[in-house]
Design a protein around this motif. Structure first.
Motif, PDB file in Angstrom:
ATOM      1  N   GLY A 109       0.704  -1.238   0.309  1.00 26.86           N
ATOM      2  CA  GLY A 109      -0.375   0.247  -0.390  1.00 26.86           C
ATOM      3  C   GLY A 109       0.900   1.262  -0.247  1.00 26.86           C
ATOM      4  O   GLY A 109       0.875   2.132  -0.707  1.00 26.86           O
ATOM      5  N   ARG A 110       2.005   1.657   0.272  1.00 28.16           N
ATOM      6  CA  ARG A 110       2.862   2.483   0.866  1.00 28.16           C
ATOM      7  C   ARG A 110       3.587   2.082  -0.549  1.00 28.16           C
ATOM      8  O   ARG A 110       3.563   3.586  -1.001  1.00 28.16           O
ATOM      9  N   ALA A 111       3.810   1.774  -0.980  1.00 25.67           N
ATOM     10  CA  ALA A 111       4.347   1.619  -2.771  1.00 25.67           C
ATOM     11  C   ALA A 111       3.214   2.638  -3.344  1.00 25.67           C
ATOM     12  O   ALA A 111       3.800   3.103  -4.047  1.00 25.67           O
ATOM     13  N   ALA A 112       2.419   1.776  -3.480  1.00 26.03           N
ATOM     14  CA  ALA A 112       1.377   2.389  -4.176  1.00 26.03           C
ATOM     15  C   ALA A 112       1.007   3.445  -4.513  1.00 26.03           C
ATOM     16  O   ALA A 112       0.629   4.875  -5.058  1.00 26.03           O
ATOM     17  N   TRP A 113       0.885   4.125  -3.052  1.00 25.72           N
ATOM     18  CA  TRP A 113       0.674   5.351  -2.637  1.00 25.72           C
ATOM     19  C   TRP A 113       1.671   6.176  -3.330  1.00 25.72           C
ATOM     20  O   TRP A 113       1.465   7.881  -3.455  1.00 25.72           O
ATOM     21  N   GLU A 114       2.973   5.855  -2.305  1.00 32.64           N
ATOM     22  CA  GLU A 114       4.542   6.587  -3.601  1.00 32.64           C
ATOM     23  C   GLU A 114       3.959   6.683  -5.015  1.00 32.64           C
ATOM     24  O   GLU A 114       4.182   8.315  -5.589  1.00 32.64           O
ATOM     25  N   LYS A 115       3.322   5.720  -5.826  1.00 37.64           N
ATOM     26  CA  LYS A 115       3.463   6.063  -7.195  1.00 37.64           C
ATOM     27  C   LYS A 115       2.680   6.353  -7.438  1.00 37.64           C
ATOM     28  O   LYS A 115       2.118   7.936  -8.349  1.00 37.64           O
ATOM     29  N   TRP A 116       1.357   6.612  -6.662  1.00 35.96           N
ATOM     30  CA  TRP A 116       0.085   7.573  -6.787  1.00 35.96           C
ATOM     31  C   TRP A 116       0.917   8.908  -7.053  1.00 35.96           C
ATOM     32  O   TRP A 116       0.528   9.724  -7.486  1.00 35.96           O
ATOM     33  N   TYR A 117       1.348   8.970  -5.894  1.00 29.25           N
ATOM     34  CA  TYR A 117       1.257  10.480  -5.119  1.00 29.25           C
ATOM     35  C   TYR A 117       2.267  11.347  -6.101  1.00 29.25           C
ATOM     36  O   TYR A 117       1.975  12.008  -6.395  1.00 29.25           O
ATOM     37  N   GLY A 118       3.524  10.214  -6.824  1.00 24.97           N
ATOM     38  CA  GLY A 118       4.363  11.283  -7.528  1.00 24.97           C
ATOM     39  C   GLY A 118       3.786  11.087  -8.911  1.00 24.97           C
ATOM     40  O   GLY A 118       4.018  12.121  -9.566  1.00 24.97           O
ATOM     41  N   GLU A 119       3.105  10.958  -9.499  1.00 24.52           N
ATOM     42  CA  GLU A 119       2.017  11.146 -11.036  1.00 24.52           C
ATOM     43  C   GLU A 119       0.978  11.804 -10.205  1.00 24.52           C
ATOM     44  O   GLU A 119       0.551  12.576 -11.766  1.00 24.52           O
ATOM     45  N   HIS A 120       0.285  12.118  -8.875  1.00 19.28           N
ATOM     46  CA  HIS A 120      -0.576  12.715  -9.433  1.00 19.28           C
ATOM     47  C   HIS A 120      -0.098  14.061  -9.793  1.00 19.28           C
ATOM     48  O   HIS A 120      -0.592  15.807  -9.597  1.00 19.28           O
ATOM     49  N   GLN A 121       0.974  14.526  -8.846  1.00 19.09           N
ATOM     50  CA  GLN A 121       2.331  15.989  -8.304  1.00 19.09           C
ATOM     51  C   GLN A 121       2.722  15.937 -10.124  1.00 19.09           C
ATOM     52  O   GLN A 121       2.585  17.646  -9.862  1.00 19.09           O
ATOM     53  N   ALA A 122       2.708  15.302 -10.482  1.00 16.99           N
ATOM     54  CA  ALA A 122       3.391  15.127 -11.707  1.00 16.99           C
ATOM     55  C   ALA A 122       2.638  15.541 -12.960  1.00 16.99           C
ATOM     56  O   ALA A 122       2.853  17.098 -13.582  1.00 16.99           O
ATOM     57  N   VAL A 129      -4.750  -1.326   4.595  1.00 16.90           N
ATOM     58  CA  VAL A 129      -4.627  -1.097   3.212  1.00 16.90           C
ATOM     59  C   VAL A 129      -3.796  -0.938   2.541  1.00 16.90           C
ATOM     60  O   VAL A 129      -2.390  -0.039   2.595  1.00 16.90           O
ATOM     61  N   THR A 130      -4.585  -2.414   1.680  1.00 18.47           N
ATOM     62  CA  THR A 130      -3.095  -2.225   0.899  1.00 18.47           C
ATOM     63  C   THR A 130      -3.334  -1.828  -1.124  1.00 18.47           C
ATOM     64  O   THR A 130      -3.661  -0.864  -0.881  1.00 18.47           O
ATOM     65  N   GLY A 131      -1.812  -1.797  -1.113  1.00 18.40           N
ATOM     66  CA  GLY A 131      -1.850  -1.507  -2.754  1.00 18.40           C
ATOM     67  C   GLY A 131      -3.897  -1.663  -3.569  1.00 18.40           C
ATOM     68  O   GLY A 131      -3.188  -0.283  -4.604  1.00 18.40           O
ATOM     69  N   ASP A 132      -4.002  -2.351  -3.952  1.00 15.69           N
ATOM     70  CA  ASP A 132      -5.242  -2.245  -4.366  1.00 15.69           C
ATOM     71  C   ASP A 132      -6.099  -1.855  -4.610  1.00 15.69           C
ATOM     72  O   ASP A 132      -7.055  -1.458  -5.141  1.00 15.69           O
ATOM     73  N   PHE A 133      -6.138  -1.501  -3.055  1.00 19.65           N
ATOM     74  CA  PHE A 133      -7.587  -0.261  -2.240  1.00 19.65           C
ATOM     75  C   PHE A 133      -6.810   1.371  -3.010  1.00 19.65           C
ATOM     76  O   PHE A 133      -7.782   1.897  -2.975  1.00 19.65           O
ATOM     77  N   VAL A 134      -5.286   1.207  -2.923  1.00 20.01           N
ATOM     78  CA  VAL A 134      -4.774   2.824  -3.232  1.00 20.01           C
ATOM     79  C   VAL A 134      -5.274   3.097  -4.881  1.00 20.01           C
ATOM     80  O   VAL A 134      -5.346   3.873  -5.546  1.00 20.01           O
ATOM     81  N   GLU A 135      -4.682   2.016  -5.297  1.00 16.06           N
ATOM     82  CA  GLU A 135      -5.408   1.566  -7.013  1.00 16.06           C
ATOM     83  C   GLU A 135      -6.476   2.308  -7.486  1.00 16.06           C
ATOM     84  O   GLU A 135      -6.538   3.144  -8.427  1.00 16.06           O
ATOM     85  N   ALA A 136      -7.529   1.593  -6.658  1.00  9.46           N
ATOM     86  CA  ALA A 136      -8.904   1.952  -6.768  1.00  9.46           C
ATOM     87  C   ALA A 136      -9.459   3.211  -6.718  1.00  9.46           C
ATOM     88  O   ALA A 136      -9.957   3.830  -7.611  1.00  9.46           O
TER      89      ALA A 136
END
Length: 266
Positions: free
Chosen positions: A98-111, A160-167
């Motif tokens: 979940g942390r990895a998915a959040w970091e990925k989403w956050y970085g893409e969101h900022q960009a 909260v796992t990565g699946d829920f962050v991606e959803a």
């Protein structure tokens, strides 16, 4: 309260669901009070349509019951208790994935923010906390509906796992797209939207044409008076969207007719 005394809530949480008209959004955006209220709304803004057809589609009883059960189970989840035995929040954390998915989403969101118009950047910034809340909500819904987890100790907050962050990220993409549509509504003047609706209505008619009376009886763009219909027709001409011609009616009166140019798109 009824006695006139203030009530203090140290953990306020209020969600409001409803509808709002485009003209109301426009007035709110022009009120001069830039307090971030509009940027906090999660819009679902379907494309406008002038013509409607009746249908019998509805949510099936099994689907409605399943959702009702899910909400009831969600409300039944236990809370912790504080020193006064009052309900207290339960902390939930990201799992490693979940942390990895959040970091990925956050970085893409900022960009993605750098390419946005200024009107959408405030909305985009507030989606960071929205994404986290949605991920948590989806995780708790899963806990409430999963038979194995319902038997577990609900006081312990689930990871909260990565699946829920991606959803949640996909839901944020949806809400951002509809926020952009709502922003277009805000940036348009009411007369711009009125002309847009009138063009769509005329483009669907045979010959792309209508008389003044036909525009009035058709309630095009919500015109309610002959003077309003004439004003709309003149506005379309001023926008170089078509031309007005005059013809004789059966009783000898002159009738104004507007014809949409072929090059005009909806």
């Amino acid at each position: 309260n009824e006695a006139g005394m203030p009530i203090t809530d140290y953990r306020p949480c209020l969600s409001v669901y409803g509808t709002i008209q485009p003209d109301v959004i426009h007035r709110m955006s022009r009120s001069g009070e830039h307090d971030g209220f509009l940027e906090r709304i999660l819009f679902s803004y379907p494309p406008p349509t002038e013509t409607r057809a009746w249908h019998w589609n509805d949510v099936s009883p099994p689907a409605a019951r399943a959702w009702e059960d899910a909400v009831e189970r969600l409300y039944s989840l236990c809370l912790a208790e504080d020193a006064n035995n009052d309900p207290a929040p339960v902390e939930c954390h990201f799992s490693p994935c979940g942390r990895a998915a959040w970091e990925k989403w956050y970085g893409e969101h900022q960009a993605a923010r750098h390419g946005l118009p200024s009107s959408l950047r405030a909305v985009h910034a507030k989606m960071e906390s929205v994404c986290a809340r949605l991920a948590l909500l989806l995780r708790l819904l899963w806990q409430a509906c999963d038979a194995d987890e319902r038997g577990a100790d609900h006081v312990v907050g689930p990871d909260v796992t990565g699946d829920f962050v991606e959803a949640a990220g996909r839901l944020v993409t949806y809400f951002l797209a509809h926020a952009a549509a709502a922003q277009g509504c805000i940036e348009q003047r009411p007369e711009d939207r009125q002309a847009e609706v009138a063009v769509a209505w005329l483009a669907a008619r045979p010959g792309r044409t209508a008389t003044l009376r036909e525009m009035l009886t058709g309630r095009v763009a919500r015109v309610a008076k002959m003077t309003e219909a004439r004003k709309l027709m003149d506005d379309l001409v001023d926008r170089s969207l078509g031309a007005i011609t005059t013809e004789q009616s059966s009783n000898g009166r002159e009738v104004a007719r507007f014809t949409l140019f072929q090059a005009t798109h909806q």
